[in-house]
Design an enzyme around this catalytic site. Structure first.
Site, short mmCIF file in Angstrom:
data_model
loop_
_atom_site.label_atom_id
_atom_site.label_comp_id
_atom_site.label_asym_id
_atom_site.label_seq_id
_atom_site.Cartn_x
_atom_site.Cartn_y
_atom_site.Cartn_z
N TYR A 1 -1.29 -1.95 10.11
CA TYR A 1 -1.57 -2.45 8.67
C TYR A 1 -0.29 -1.82 8.01
O TYR A 1 0.22 -2.40 7.12
CB TYR A 1 -2.68 -1.47 8.22
CG TYR A 1 -3.24 -1.70 6.76
CD1 TYR A 1 -3.42 -2.86 6.21
CD2 TYR A 1 -2.56 -0.63 5.84
CE1 TYR A 1 -3.86 -2.90 4.76
CE2 TYR A 1 -3.01 -0.70 4.40
CZ TYR A 1 -3.51 -1.94 4.09
OH TYR A 1 -3.68 -2.00 2.69
N SER B 1 0.82 -1.21 0.16
CA SER B 1 0.21 0.02 0.02
C SER B 1 0.80 1.17 0.10
O SER B 1 1.95 1.13 0.33
CB SER B 1 -0.77 0.07 1.23
OG SER B 1 -1.54 1.35 1.51
N LYS C 1 2.60 -3.89 5.70
CA LYS C 1 2.65 -3.70 4.39
C LYS C 1 4.21 -3.25 4.12
O LYS C 1 4.77 -3.43 3.19
CB LYS C 1 1.93 -2.45 3.80
CG LYS C 1 0.16 -2.97 3.89
CD LYS C 1 -0.06 -4.28 3.04
CE LYS C 1 -1.43 -4.51 2.81
NZ LYS C 1 -1.53 -5.95 2.03
#
Length: 291
Positions: A175, A162, A179
């Site tokens: 998160y 991301s 990533k």
């Protein structure tokens, strides 16, 4: 390492018309984790349209079966495997499904992951672990299980990351950490396994349209709707899938998607302090999403 490839609006306009796909992936076998819905499903569909046989994967039997039946009715070559790929034994079963059905694996796309929306101070430890596990072990375990077959085919592995991995994002600590780990993992594997000929790539996805029922986890682990995003700053799932397949065809190391992703990358590369000030200012406007 060569600089990241940045996909912008003009390049998106050059995407091939979906009515006449070329069979770039004819004869190839691909596993796409988390392909029962969303970007994973769009990617699996595009692979099928370009000639690949695809192993679908997900956690929800009804969604997975619906996708499999839809693809089969369209004439695509697919099989499915219900598996939680944060569990190594289930990842082995996913890989075994591919080998039993098609006898080989050429492409692995680790798309499945869990997102979140909560500030670190409020986040339950078990939620942090769950999100991190989905993004890290959810990529590592399928790859570990598939590695012998990818070595045989000198295949391609793409980790779905991301733009938030490039510089972090408030309310997304676990998160973002997961990533970001994928980029370092890909670099390390590229060095360790360079003699195998396997392609290891990372694609940093920016703002993308979501399924209407998509949910993320809040501080206590409850699923909640995602925050509103302006469609002008989003790519469609099909555009992301097409860009992803272009990334694989060219065996690129890193690709950044969406206008927002491009801006994020450039701001943090050349104006990092200004970028942080903008983020801190906008946090005030995000506060209503975390009440």
């Amino acid at each position: 390492m060569p600089p990241a490839t940045v996909i912008g609006i003009e390049q998106k306009k050059q995407q091939r018309s979906p009515s006449s796909p070329r069979k770039f992936f004819a004869g190839k076998v691909a596993i796409v984790t988390g392909s029962e819905s969303g970007i994973g499903r769009a990617t699996a569909r595009e692979l099928c349209r370009q000639g690949a046989s695809v192993v679908l994967n997900g956690l929800h039997l009804d969604r997975l079966e619906h996708t499999r039946i839809e693809f089969e009715q369209a004439g695509y070559s697919v099989v499915s495997c219900l598996a939680d790929i944060t569990d190594y034994t289930q990842s082995e079963r996913l890989v075994a499904t591919a080998i039993q059905a098609y006898g080989r694996i050429d492409i692995l796309i680790t798309n499945a992951s869990i997102s979140m929306r909560a500030y670190f101070a409020d986040l339950a430890p078990e939620v942090f672990q769950r999100v991190l596990d989905s993004n890290v072990y959810g990529a590592v375990f399928p790859l570990k299980a598939a590695l012998p077959y990818l070595t045989e085919s000198a295949g391609s592995v793409t980790f779905i990351s991301s733009i938030s991995a490039l510089n972090g994002m408030p309310s997304g600590s676990a998160y973002c950490a997961g990533k970001a780990a994928l980029a370092n993992l890909a670099h390390t594997l590229r060095l360790e396994l360079h003699t195998t000929g396997i392609h290891f790539g990372v694609i940093h996805i920016g703002f993308t349209e979501n399924d209407p029922d998509k949910r993320v986890l809040n501080a206590t682990g409850q699923p909640v709707p995602i925050a509103y995003r302006n469609p002008r700053w989003q790519m469609t799932q099909t555009e992301v899938a097409q860009a992803l397949l272009g990334h694989i065809r060219r065996r690129r190391q890193s690709t950044i998607l969406s206008p927002a992703g491009n801006l994020n990358y450039l701001m943090n590369r050349y104006f990092p302090r200004l970028a942080d000030r903008i983020v801190l200012w906008t946090m005030k406007h995000w506060a209503r999403y975390y009440e």
